[in-house]
Design a protein around this motif. Structure first.
Motif, PDB file in Angstrom:
ATOM      1  N   LEU A  68       0.781  -1.131   0.062  1.00 51.60           N
ATOM      2  CA  LEU A  68       0.054   0.025  -0.007  1.00 51.60           C
ATOM      3  C   LEU A  68       0.801   1.349  -0.011  1.00 51.60           C
ATOM      4  O   LEU A  68       0.351   2.309  -0.759  1.00 51.60           O
ATOM      5  N   LEU A  69       2.004   1.149   0.600  1.00 44.84           N
ATOM      6  CA  LEU A  69       2.801   2.527   0.746  1.00 44.84           C
ATOM      7  C   LEU A  69       3.359   2.917  -0.673  1.00 44.84           C
ATOM      8  O   LEU A  69       3.488   3.961  -0.768  1.00 44.84           O
ATOM      9  N   VAL A  70       3.638   1.808  -1.180  1.00 42.72           N
ATOM     10  CA  VAL A  70       4.321   2.009  -2.494  1.00 42.72           C
ATOM     11  C   VAL A  70       3.291   2.530  -3.666  1.00 42.72           C
ATOM     12  O   VAL A  70       3.442   3.410  -4.288  1.00 42.72           O
ATOM     13  N   GLN A  71       2.273   1.948  -3.282  1.00 42.26           N
ATOM     14  CA  GLN A  71       1.072   2.619  -4.292  1.00 42.26           C
ATOM     15  C   GLN A  71       0.823   4.103  -4.163  1.00 42.26           C
ATOM     16  O   GLN A  71       0.448   4.699  -4.961  1.00 42.26           O
ATOM     17  N   LEU A  72       0.887   4.437  -2.639  1.00 39.30           N
ATOM     18  CA  LEU A  72       0.475   5.851  -2.462  1.00 39.30           C
ATOM     19  C   LEU A  72       1.814   6.657  -2.822  1.00 39.30           C
ATOM     20  O   LEU A  72       1.346   7.750  -3.586  1.00 39.30           O
ATOM     21  N   PHE A  73       2.907   6.140  -3.106  1.00 38.71           N
ATOM     22  CA  PHE A  73       4.012   6.912  -3.534  1.00 38.71           C
ATOM     23  C   PHE A  73       3.888   6.967  -4.936  1.00 38.71           C
ATOM     24  O   PHE A  73       4.448   8.159  -5.374  1.00 38.71           O
ATOM     25  N   VAL A  74       3.457   6.082  -5.787  1.00 35.83           N
ATOM     26  CA  VAL A  74       3.171   6.071  -6.959  1.00 35.83           C
ATOM     27  C   VAL A  74       2.348   7.172  -7.380  1.00 35.83           C
ATOM     28  O   VAL A  74       2.516   8.041  -8.353  1.00 35.83           O
ATOM     29  N   ILE A  75       1.172   7.145  -6.901  1.00 38.05           N
ATOM     30  CA  ILE A  75       0.164   8.091  -6.841  1.00 38.05           C
ATOM     31  C   ILE A  75       0.454   9.766  -6.769  1.00 38.05           C
ATOM     32  O   ILE A  75       0.361  10.538  -7.397  1.00 38.05           O
ATOM     33  N   PHE A  76       1.205   9.802  -5.456  1.00 41.56           N
ATOM     34  CA  PHE A  76       1.549  11.241  -5.080  1.00 41.56           C
ATOM     35  C   PHE A  76       2.834  11.674  -5.490  1.00 41.56           C
ATOM     36  O   PHE A  76       2.978  12.960  -6.080  1.00 41.56           O
ATOM     37  N   TYR A  77       3.890  10.881  -5.502  1.00 41.91           N
ATOM     38  CA  TYR A  77       5.254  11.436  -6.125  1.00 41.91           C
ATOM     39  C   TYR A  77       5.516  10.967  -7.495  1.00 41.91           C
ATOM     40  O   TYR A  77       6.283  11.596  -8.209  1.00 41.91           O
ATOM     41  N   GLY A  78       4.896   9.666  -8.047  1.00 37.47           N
ATOM     42  CA  GLY A  78       5.202   9.426  -9.198  1.00 37.47           C
ATOM     43  C   GLY A  78       4.406   9.832 -10.452  1.00 37.47           C
ATOM     44  O   GLY A  78       4.879  10.346 -11.208  1.00 37.47           O
ATOM     45  N   LEU A  79       3.056  10.200 -10.219  1.00 41.67           N
ATOM     46  CA  LEU A  79       2.199  10.792 -11.255  1.00 41.67           C
ATOM     47  C   LEU A  79       2.681  12.200 -11.658  1.00 41.67           C
ATOM     48  O   LEU A  79       2.419  12.581 -12.780  1.00 41.67           O
ATOM     49  N   PRO A  80       3.060  12.838 -10.862  1.00 39.79           N
ATOM     50  CA  PRO A  80       3.458  14.377 -11.285  1.00 39.79           C
ATOM     51  C   PRO A  80       4.609  14.281 -12.329  1.00 39.79           C
ATOM     52  O   PRO A  80       4.494  15.171 -13.184  1.00 39.79           O
ATOM     53  N   SER A  81       5.136  13.154 -12.525  1.00 41.93           N
ATOM     54  CA  SER A  81       6.386  13.171 -13.660  1.00 41.93           C
ATOM     55  C   SER A  81       5.524  13.091 -14.972  1.00 41.93           C
ATOM     56  O   SER A  81       5.965  13.391 -16.046  1.00 41.93           O
ATOM     57  N   LEU A  82       4.231  12.633 -14.943  1.00 40.45           N
ATOM     58  CA  LEU A  82       3.445  12.446 -16.005  1.00 40.45           C
ATOM     59  C   LEU A  82       2.432  13.667 -16.365  1.00 40.45           C
ATOM     60  O   LEU A  82       1.630  13.680 -17.266  1.00 40.45           O
ATOM     61  N   GLY A  83       2.583  14.844 -15.345  1.00 38.20           N
ATOM     62  CA  GLY A  83       1.963  15.790 -15.478  1.00 38.20           C
ATOM     63  C   GLY A  83       0.791  15.839 -14.802  1.00 38.20           C
ATOM     64  O   GLY A  83      -0.149  16.623 -14.854  1.00 38.20           O
TER      65      GLY A  83
END
Length: 226
Positions: A68-83
């Motif tokens: 779950l922690l990785v999922q939260l990081f992907v959404i909050f910190y990862g998605l900004p790289s896609l705008g």
């Protein structure tokens, strides 16, 4: 008054405020949306066309197979790289909803499958459509079986919301972390936060027992009628 007790009293109000403003709303919203998503996913996996079944299986496989922690990081910190920029609370809400949806879908799928086939046939024999049979006959029976595992999932979610602190949601645990940063008393503050989570979980566990008893009486009523 001992200094540690004074510190706990002074920090109690900020912790309770964070719980009321962020932890509880995040829990309720995530579980409600996740339960709806789980029901949809379960129905698709049981009755949907093969392409949608494959999509639903992939979604459940990915979410249940990653932390779950990785999922939260992907959404909050990862998605900004896609705008795609999200504030902390919406990002946490999306993450918890997707996670709860995957787990509750398996619970719902199992309890729907546990309803005897004869119940479907009985519903069809009196002229019900598929949706009417599902709504009036199958889901009420499945709900009675689903209450314990879904209640456990809800109680676990209350504790899991502490992970939202990692993406800067100012919920109960992150508020404790902020107080620790100024008081340098991690043991006292983290124990206090743990006690608040324990109190909330205990209240929910008590409500779960009452809910299970009520559904058990309802189930006995249904069996008596049949």
């Amino acid at each position: 008054m001992p200094p540690w007790l004074q510190l706990m009293l002074d920090s109690l109000l900020p912790l309770l405020r964070a719980g009321l403003i962020f932890t509880i709303p995040l829990t309720l919203l995530s579980f409600s949306l996740g339960l709806a998503l789980g029901l949809l996913t379960a129905v698709v996996r049981l009755f949907g066309p093969k392409p949608l079944v494959a999509v639903a299986r992939f979604y459940v496989w990915v979410i249940r197979g990653t932390p779950l922690l990785v999922q939260l990081f992907v959404i909050f910190y990862g998605l900004p790289s896609l705008g795609i920029l999200l504030d902390a609370f919406p990002a946490a809400l999306i993450g918890f909803t997707l996670n709860i949806g995957a787990y509750t879908s398996e619970i719902i799928r199992a309890v729907i499958s546990s309803v005897p086939r004869g119940q479907w046939e009985a519903a069809y024999s009196i002229g019900m459509s598929w949706s009417q049979a599902m709504r009036r006959t199958i889901l009420p029976q499945a709900a009675r079986v689903a209450v314990p595992p879904l209640s456990n999932t809800f109680i676990s979610l209350v504790k899991d919301t502490s992970l939202a602190a990692a993406i800067t949601v100012p919920e109960l645990f992150q508020t404790a972390q902020r107080i620790v940063a100024t008081t340098y008393e991690p043991l006292i503050l983290y124990i206090e936060a743990a006690l608040l989570y324990l109190a909330l979980s205990s209240v929910l566990s008590s409500l779960q027992v009452r809910l299970e008893k009520r559904f058990a009486r309802y189930g006995g009523f249904l069996e008596a009628r049949t």
